[in-house]
Design an enzyme around this catalytic site. Structure first.
Site, short mmCIF file in Angstrom:
data_model
loop_
_atom_site.label_atom_id
_atom_site.label_comp_id
_atom_site.label_asym_id
_atom_site.label_seq_id
_atom_site.Cartn_x
_atom_site.Cartn_y
_atom_site.Cartn_z
N ARG A 42 0.83 -1.22 0.00
CA ARG A 42 0.00 0.00 0.00
C ARG A 42 0.86 1.27 0.00
NH1 ARG A 42 -3.98 -0.44 4.81
NH2 ARG A 42 -2.25 -1.54 5.78
N LYS A 57 -0.91 4.56 -1.01
CA LYS A 57 -1.79 5.15 0.01
C LYS A 57 -0.98 6.01 0.97
CE LYS A 57 -4.97 3.68 3.69
NZ LYS A 57 -6.25 4.12 3.11
N ILE A 97 -30.32 3.62 11.65
CA ILE A 97 -30.02 2.55 10.69
C ILE A 97 -29.14 1.47 11.31
CG2 ILE A 97 -29.15 2.11 8.34
CD1 ILE A 97 -31.71 3.83 8.55
N HIS A 140 -23.81 11.83 5.42
CA HIS A 140 -22.47 12.00 4.84
C HIS A 140 -21.90 13.37 5.14
CE1 HIS A 140 -24.52 8.88 2.47
NE2 HIS A 140 -23.37 8.28 2.61
N1 GLN Z 1 -26.50 -1.15 9.63
C1 GLN Z 1 -25.42 -0.57 8.90
C2 GLN Z 1 -24.98 0.70 9.62
O1 GLN Z 1 -25.79 1.34 10.23
C3 GLN Z 1 -25.83 -0.20 7.49
C4 GLN Z 1 -24.69 0.37 6.70
C5 GLN Z 1 -24.99 0.57 5.23
O2 GLN Z 1 -26.11 0.71 4.82
N2 GLN Z 1 -23.99 0.60 4.41
O3 GLN Z 1 -23.83 1.08 9.56
ZN ZN Z 2 -26.92 2.86 4.24
#
Ligand code: GLN
Ligand code: ZN
Length: 767
Positions: free
Chosen positions: A17, A20, A441, A704
């Site tokens: 690497r 990098k 999520i 993001h």
């Molecule tokens: N459950 C995962 C998280 O919350 C989902 C990540 C993803 O969608 N790439 O990080």
């Molecule tokens: Zn996601």
């Protein structure tokens, strides 16, 4: 006989690497541009010498890139959006990296980076070129020529690689006014002519020109564009022979087009599409040089060389050896570099693998066998056949129980017991959630502390008990915080997980992990995909302990968190001795057991993440249905074994659902969360049009970005959502997991999100 042995591209990152490190040191200001360029030059030299020493006779140049070869092409032809540009002319390194990564407030202004997206069906991401309707092009760098000279100075005459103009334009997007980017071809071609002329002047005999778009569905316009391109180039630079390279699939209905182009050579991917060879041999014009892509550039398996020879030798009755070349199916960019670095791999498994360096050896052996006769490489051929045979029959790969179980899968195993409306009633009663239920999520910030603890544990500096205690503490604090802020469905935070695929792969049989097998994902970001080498099974529960522990800390529902079968498949190197859909079903069965164990442990909400379903779409539309059918079936096999009252969630984080909305509906998840904040809910229209029947959590803020969304903003987005989808189907959640964010960012954002949901509930009560 003299069949030439070629390579289409070699990994750029260095065996350790090195690239990098050089990039990051430069970006952080620790080293100068010169140091970076010096390291890059050394890596190129290493790659050339390595290929030369391996016996490769046609060696590429200009396959190297500091960041991305599509970005290199944009810069080469002067497609640099105005925001990055100082005056016209040579593009400075700073401009190049500004396009790649944005500028984050350096030099007093914040420049965005170009958009990034997947390179065909690989996990490599390229920087999307941007074109204005009146875009003009101009030769702005001398990179192809410089690198050709650089290799020449080492005594190696290379075959420079260019990204073909038609593929390049198709990969880009129009900005401002919407238009077909192919319209820009007449303006672009003179720059290609100039590059080719320069290369010819330096002494290049051949130039490799990549047009992978030839394995995709092409409009008549695109076919015309290809004809115009190659007629123009051939007429303008007759002294250079063009090797038109196609890869990642077969030419199919573009075969006639490809064969009428005035090029000297045509490269075929005979790993993905071996069947096309017969047609090509029948229809190709006599003088064409055929480059046979016989060694898999997309995977890490060692070839059975005598078997390969059995398929190549008959070609010699059709085609003169002087008009044949051998090569990898595509650039080796998608392979790790050197298997020899893997000193800890199981020796059997290791004997079945070939990384880029080993693939060069394989090509050289094939070349010698064809040119000088099999006898000169008897031992190498025997070793290769022997490894293939040992692999085929190895008990490490084959698990009767797994195969038997898969055969016994019945259609009812891929269906929930009751239709959604019935399940919904059961879940409402059981879970008693408010209108506009709030959740996340899955992941919460992976802080430095979390990462340090994990690496200390991996190195043995932190013992199991201490690490476990640390994770419990993190989980507990996270659950408590979610309760305090007032979220309705909680998660445990995923602190114990290194990566959403690796975490599961490490606990499943049939998976292996490497130490150094990095491949470029984008720029300086590399990944080490797991290797699925055998039948997949689950020796024991993988997530139950942590989920149960988290549930024990709260009376609110705790959502179990799994990575779906398609995503696990998609982000791994997959065995080539079994169909992908079979491997996917095996993973699905393992996950099905996990889902059952979670349910039995009292977890009533289980999320099966499938962020990679869409990126698995085949390059040709005709293959979509087959893929989507097995992908959906695998998800359902994993998730359908639960009772009505258990709620299955899924999550997908990308923004183009239109193409696959029916398949998403067919997953029949009770709830889906998706990324929508950046498109301001536009994407929900696909769901509205389709009348998506189940519940849906359109992401209400972009994770993001570090920016904190306001309550009003979230309320407005949710109101928009409620215009598309009935309010009682809507969940409230961020766009994606929070692992890349800081706690200081997450806390106020989620507090505002909860506040927005409350606001809407109250407004609704008032109505
Ligand atoms: N459950 C995962 C998280 O919350 C989902 C990540 C993803 O969608 N790439 O990080
Ligand atoms: Zn996601």
């Amino acid at each position: 006989m003299s069949i030439l042995v070629s390579c289409l591209g070699f990994p750029r990152i260095g065996p350790h690497r090195e690239l990098k490190k050089a990039l990051e040191d430069f970006w952080s200001g620790q080293t100068t541009a010169n140091a970076l360029l010096h390291q890059a030059k050394a890596l190129r030299a290493d790659a050339w010498v390595r290929q030369h020493d391996a016996g490769i006779t046609v060696i590429p140049s200009n396959d190297f890139s500091l960041y991305d070869h599509v970005l290199d092409t944009s810069v080469l032809v002067g497609a640099v959006p105005e925001v990055y540009l100082l005056p016209r002319g040579p593009v400075a390194l700073d401009t190049y990296f500004a396009m790649a990564r944005g500028t984050h407030g350096r030099s007093g202004c914040d420049l965005r980076a170009l958009e990034m997206t997947k390179w065909f069906d690989t996990n490599y991401h390229y920087m999307v070129p941007e074109f204005l309707s009146d875009q003009d092009f101009e030769l702005c760098t001398t990179k192809p020529v410089d690198e050709f000279r650089e290799a020449l100075a080492l005594g190696i005459k290379t075959r420079p690689v260019l990204l073909g103009p038609v593929t390049f334009l198709r990969l880009g997007k129009s900005v401002g006014e919407k238009f077909d980017t192919l319209r820009l071809l007449p303006a672009l071609l003179p720059v290609y002519v100039e590059v080719l002329k320069q290369l010819a002047a330096e002494g290049a005999d051949w130039v490799q020109i990549d047009e992978p778009c030839l394995v995709q569905d092409l409009s008549d316009q695109a076919k015309d564009a290809l004809r115009t391109t190659y007629q123009t180039l051939a007429a303008a630079v007759p002294g250079v022979k063009l090797m038109l390279t196609t890869y990642f699939g077969g030419l199919g209905d573009n075969l006639e087009t490809a064969l009428t182009l005035p090029v000297a050579g045509l490269h075929l991917d005979l790993v993905r599409a071996p069947e096309q060879l017969k047609d090509v041999l029948r229809k190709a014009p006599g003088g064409l040089v055929l480059s046979l892509g016989v060694i898999d550039g997309r995977n890490i398996w060692r070839s059975n060389l005598p078997a390969k020879l059995n398929t190549i030798e008959p070609v010699l009755t059709w085609w003169k050896p002087e008009q044949l070349m051998l090569g990898p199916s595509c650039s080796l960019l998608h392979c790790p570099i050197d298997l020899d670095l893997e000193t800890d791999l199981d020796p059997d498994l290791k004997s079945w693998l070939a990384f880029a360096a080993q693939k060069l050896d394989e090509l050289a052996i094939l070349g010698r066998a064809l040119n000088e006769g099999r006898a000169v490489v008897t031992d190498a051929l025997a070793a290769s056949a022997d490894a293939a045979e040992r692999r085929r029959t190895s008990p490490k790969i084959h698990n009767r129980a797994v195969k038997g179980r898969l055969e016994a899968v019945t259609p009812d195993m891929t269906r929930r017991a009751s239709p959604f409306q019935v399940r919904r009633a059961a879940q409402r009663q059981h879970l008693a959630l408010p209108l506009y239920p709030t959740t996340t999520i899955g992941s919460f910030p992976q802080t430095k502390q979390v990462r340090d603890a994990r690496s200390a544990h991996a190195k043995g500096a932190l013992d199991d008990a201490a690490y476990e205690a640390f994770l419990r503490q993190e989980t507990e604090a996270c659950v408590k915080w979610q309760e305090d802020v007032g979220l309705d469905v909680l998660v445990h935070g995923e602190f114990e997980r290194n990566d959403m695929v690796q975490y599961f792969g490490e606990q499943l049989s049939g998976f292996a992990f490497t130490k150094h097998a990095w491949v470029q994902s984008y720029g300086s970001r590399y990944v080490r995909p797991p290797i699925i080498y055998g039948d997949v099974s689950r020796p024991q529960a993988m997530t139950v302990k942590w989920t149960k522990y988290a549930q024990s800390l709260t009376a609110k529902p705790m959502k179990g968190m799994l990575t779906g079968p398609v995503t696990i498949l998609q982000w791994s190197f997959v065995r080539d001795d079994e169909e992908r859909d079979t491997v996917c079903s095996q993973i699905a069965l393992a996950l099905r057991d996990e889902v059952a164990d979670l349910e039995a442990a009292g977890i009533n909400i289980i999320q099966v993440d499938e962020p990679a379903i869409r990126e698995g779409l085949p390059l040709r539309k005709k293959d979509w249905d087959f893929y989507l059918a097995w992908a959906v079936k695998a998800f359902r096999l994993a998730s359908s074994g639960v009772g009505d009252a258990t709620q299955i969630h899924t999550h997908m984080c990308y923004a183009e659902f239109n193409d696959i909305i029916e398949a998403i509906g067919a997953l029949d998840a009770d709830v889906i969360s998706i990324e929508t904040a950046r498109s301001k809910m536009e994407l929900l229209e696909a769901f509205a049009q389709y009348r998506y029947p189940n519940e849906i959590g359109p992401g209400v803020y972009d994770i993001h970005s570090p920016r904190c969304p306001t309550v009003d903003e979230i309320v407005a987005l949710l109101k928009r959502a409620a215009e598309c989808v009935p309010a009682d189907q809507i969940w409230v959640n961020p766009d994606c997991g929070l692992k890349t964010r800081k706690w200081e960012e997450v806390r106020p954002a989620l507090a505002n999100m909860v506040e927005a949901a409350r606001h809407l509930r109250n407004a609704r009560v008032l109505v």
